[in-house]
Design a protein around this motif. Structure first.
Motif, short mmCIF file in Angstrom:
data_model
loop_
_atom_site.label_atom_id
_atom_site.label_comp_id
_atom_site.label_asym_id
_atom_site.label_seq_id
_atom_site.Cartn_x
_atom_site.Cartn_y
_atom_site.Cartn_z
N LYS A 16 0.84 -1.20 0.00
CA LYS A 16 0.00 0.00 0.00
C LYS A 16 0.87 1.25 0.00
CE LYS A 16 -4.57 -0.97 1.90
NZ LYS A 16 -5.51 -0.73 3.03
N GLN A 17 1.98 1.18 0.72
CA GLN A 17 2.88 2.34 0.79
C GLN A 17 3.69 2.49 -0.49
OE1 GLN A 17 5.06 2.81 4.49
NE2 GLN A 17 6.72 3.87 3.43
N PHE A 18 4.03 1.37 -1.10
CA PHE A 18 4.83 1.40 -2.33
C PHE A 18 4.09 0.68 -3.46
CE2 PHE A 18 8.02 1.35 1.19
CZ PHE A 18 8.58 2.60 0.97
N PRO A 19 2.95 1.23 -3.89
CA PRO A 19 2.14 0.53 -4.90
C PRO A 19 2.86 0.33 -6.23
CG PRO A 19 1.36 2.79 -4.59
CD PRO A 19 2.35 2.52 -3.49
N GLU A 20 3.86 1.17 -6.50
CA GLU A 20 4.58 1.04 -7.76
C GLU A 20 5.40 -0.26 -7.81
OE1 GLU A 20 7.31 3.09 -4.85
OE2 GLU A 20 5.18 3.19 -5.39
N THR A 21 5.62 -0.89 -6.64
CA THR A 21 6.39 -2.14 -6.61
C THR A 21 5.51 -3.38 -6.73
OG1 THR A 21 6.33 -2.43 -4.19
CG2 THR A 21 8.06 -0.99 -5.08
N ILE A 22 4.20 -3.20 -6.72
CA ILE A 22 3.30 -4.35 -6.73
C ILE A 22 3.56 -5.28 -7.91
CG2 ILE A 22 0.89 -5.08 -6.99
CD1 ILE A 22 0.09 -2.75 -5.20
N PRO A 23 3.64 -4.79 -9.15
CA PRO A 23 3.85 -5.72 -10.27
C PRO A 23 5.10 -6.58 -10.12
CG PRO A 23 3.17 -3.57 -11.08
CD PRO A 23 3.46 -3.39 -9.62
N SER A 24 6.22 -5.96 -9.76
CA SER A 24 7.46 -6.73 -9.68
C SER A 24 7.46 -7.68 -8.49
CB SER A 24 8.67 -5.79 -9.61
OG SER A 24 8.61 -4.96 -8.46
N VAL A 25 6.98 -7.23 -7.34
CA VAL A 25 6.97 -8.08 -6.15
C VAL A 25 6.04 -9.27 -6.34
CG1 VAL A 25 6.31 -8.22 -3.71
CG2 VAL A 25 7.63 -6.26 -4.54
N ILE A 26 4.82 -9.03 -6.79
CA ILE A 26 3.85 -10.11 -6.92
C ILE A 26 4.22 -11.06 -8.04
CG2 ILE A 26 1.42 -10.68 -7.30
CD1 ILE A 26 2.21 -9.43 -4.53
N GLU A 27 4.79 -10.56 -9.11
CA GLU A 27 5.26 -11.45 -10.17
C GLU A 27 6.36 -12.38 -9.65
OE1 GLU A 27 7.25 -11.27 -14.67
OE2 GLU A 27 6.72 -9.42 -13.62
N ARG A 28 7.25 -11.83 -8.84
CA ARG A 28 8.33 -12.65 -8.28
C ARG A 28 7.80 -13.67 -7.29
NH1 ARG A 28 11.65 -11.51 -4.00
NH2 ARG A 28 10.97 -9.33 -3.92
N PHE A 29 6.89 -13.24 -6.43
CA PHE A 29 6.31 -14.16 -5.45
C PHE A 29 5.50 -15.26 -6.15
CE2 PHE A 29 6.14 -11.77 -1.12
CZ PHE A 29 7.46 -11.38 -1.28
#
Length: 222
Positions: free
Chosen positions: A125-138
């Protein structure tokens, strides 16, 4: 005595062997327990936290890691709850590495679900710009607990849930034979169906989900 040692000592003073056996059995013998039930554990933790607030806030990331290497499950609970309480929605960008470490360390549903919703969910929520990369990796990781976290992190996002992302994660893992993945898919969809029941029903009816995922997703819908 350093504050973290005080907490370890305090908990060991209150261990109850008669509780530890059934608590361990409930967690499929995956962890050792001191036998301190949740209400007492939180009372002891909150008292200790109040007495050592300054030191904790200055060192909570290190304290979290120390607690996660302890042999008893109660300390793992304290570690993740300490991080959540101390970070106060002021994450650092590099905290994603600590959060990932916590997810894959002593992993089981009881810790992973808290971390996914409150720590990973709060971080993204604090860093929404990282959602695509983080969730793709997870999502692509070999760890089912990282996969589960990627499905569940939006729990509590309510109407702000990114439904397209949720559907994509559910679709990516729809063929999984893992109980904890099938259950996570159903749980995440059920959580969101309060805000978009027609959308969830349409997705479930038009996607070849496992029976468990479907049942869980559609539970509570008329």
């Amino acid at each position: 005595m350093p504050p973290i040692d005080e907490l370890v000592h305090l908990f060991k003073q209150h261990q109850k062997t008669e509780n530890a056996v059934p608590m361990k059995a409930y967690m499929k013998d995956n962890f050792e327990f001191l036998g301190i039930k949740a209400t007492q554990r939180r009372d002891l933790f909150n008292t200790w936290y109040a007495q050592n607030k300054k030191s904790i806030q200055d060192n909570f990331r290190a304290y979290t890691l120390v607690l996660f290497v302890q042999p008893y499950r109660e300390f793992h609970y304290c570690g993740m709850e300490l991080f959540y309480k101390a970070v106060k929605k002021k994450y650092l960008p590099e905290d994603i590495h600590l959060i990932e470490h916590l997810i894959i360390t002593h992993s089981w549903w009881d810790s992973v679900d808290f971390i996914a919703k409150y720590l990973l969910g709060g971080y993204l929520k604090q860093f929404p710009e990282t959602i695509p990369s983080v969730i793709e990796r997870f999502s692509a990781a070999p760890s089912l607990w990282l996969n589960r976290s990627g499905i569940l992190f939006q729990l509590g996002y309510k109407a702000q849930t990114d439904f397209d992302l949720l559907k994509a994660e559910c679709y990516n893992h729809k063929d999984s034979k893992e109980f904890f993945i099938q259950k996570a898919i159903g749980w995440a969809l059920r959580d969101y169906n309060r805000f978009n029941p027609n959308g969830v029903r349409d997705f479930v009816e038009n996607t070849d989900l496992k029976p468990l995922s479907k049942r869980e997703a559609l539970r509570n819908l008329p």
